[in-house]
Enzyme design. Sequence first.
Site, PDB file in Angstrom:
ATOM      1  N   SER A 293      11.615   5.630  -7.555  1.00  0.00           N
ATOM      2  CA  SER A 293      10.868   6.217  -6.439  1.00  0.00           C
ATOM      3  C   SER A 293      10.957   5.360  -5.193  1.00  0.00           C
ATOM      4  CB  SER A 293       9.398   6.376  -6.819  1.00  0.00           C
ATOM      5  OG  SER A 293       9.179   7.523  -7.581  1.00  0.00           O
TER       6      SER A 293
ATOM      7  N   ASP B 242       6.431  13.128   1.314  1.00  0.00           N
ATOM      8  CA  ASP B 242       6.394  11.929   0.482  1.00  0.00           C
ATOM      9  C   ASP B 242       7.222  10.821   1.126  1.00  0.00           C
ATOM     10  OD1 ASP B 242       5.869  10.234  -1.601  1.00  0.00           O
ATOM     11  OD2 ASP B 242       7.149  11.254  -3.056  1.00  0.00           O
TER      12      ASP B 242
ATOM     13  N   HIS C 164       3.949   8.276  -2.331  1.00  0.00           N
ATOM     14  CA  HIS C 164       3.189   8.129  -3.586  1.00  0.00           C
ATOM     15  C   HIS C 164       3.227   6.688  -4.094  1.00  0.00           C
ATOM     16  CE1 HIS C 164       7.152   9.001  -5.688  1.00  0.00           C
ATOM     17  NE2 HIS C 164       6.658   8.108  -6.524  1.00  0.00           N
TER      18      HIS C 164
END
Length: 329
Positions: free
Chosen positions: A234, A135, A84
């Site tokens: 992230s 992801d 992402h």
Amino acid sequence: MHVMFLFIFIFYSIINLILAANYSCNTASTCGCSTVSTVVTSRIIGGEDAADHTWNWIVSFQSNGDHRCGATLLTSEYAVTAAHCTVALLPLMPNLTIVAGTNDLSDSSNTAVQQRSIINMFTHPNFIAGRYVNDIAILQFAPLNIASDFNIGFICLPQSYQDPFQTGDNLIAVGWGVTSTASGAAVSNSLQQVTVQAFSSTSADCERTGISNATVQFCAGVSGGGKDTCQGDSGGPLMAFVDNTWVLAGITSSGQGCAQAGYPGIYTRVSPFISFIDSILGIPFNGSDTPSQVLVTTTVQTQDRNMTNKSGSISIFCFVSIIFSLLLI
């Protein structure tokens, strides 16, 4: 009043010392052991500053000089991050860089810091935006200088489809994410580390968080909340200590808020993606993915991680009420 605060400080220091975890890695290993071979982590509050040169494989993935996500060095020219992140940052490709060799992103005087422009971003072709399934992505850049005075190291990878942890094991996440859930909180300039535990994917907390696919995702956190990754973290590593080396167990991905009780974070499970990683790095792979499945991200879209993913922090847990309760006993 001063005496009371002194007592609180001493009490906290003693408990922190008792509950600290010490990890001494194998300095002869080619991966999973940085310049600082002994890592000491606190297990009381949410996050803490990481010691310099402890996690030499963590890099800052930046756009226009601003930290956006973390990434983990696999070699001198490849790092693994979250899909992402690459999808969201693809429109800014000419201005994307990684910064390596430092804990402090604001220290412009550090001659060991290295910056490289991103050459390619390889996003897993089966990444599902919104659900954060698969992801994972790979960044490619010009080779870093890996001489000893540049503080560069590489993480170890797990065996294909063999997780380097079990339910309940301690895992350590690091990143430059926000350290507060307050609106408008900025990412941290100082690298943070936090210890969490692996949850069963069938636990009520993990299911409540909204895990989509336990084959490629897992949950980690603290049952009472207070420890977590958050916006800006992230793509960074969640690590297990196995056979005296640090192994990449997970990649920070998503979650419901940050550090809320009953809502652990969701991480990409790395072991199912070893063949995907190997196919890009040019290493013989031993899993089910094939090189023909590797695509450079071009069209997939996802929302910016301000709400659900963790293109961001490590939250601080309040222990003061516990201390005062003990004082009143």
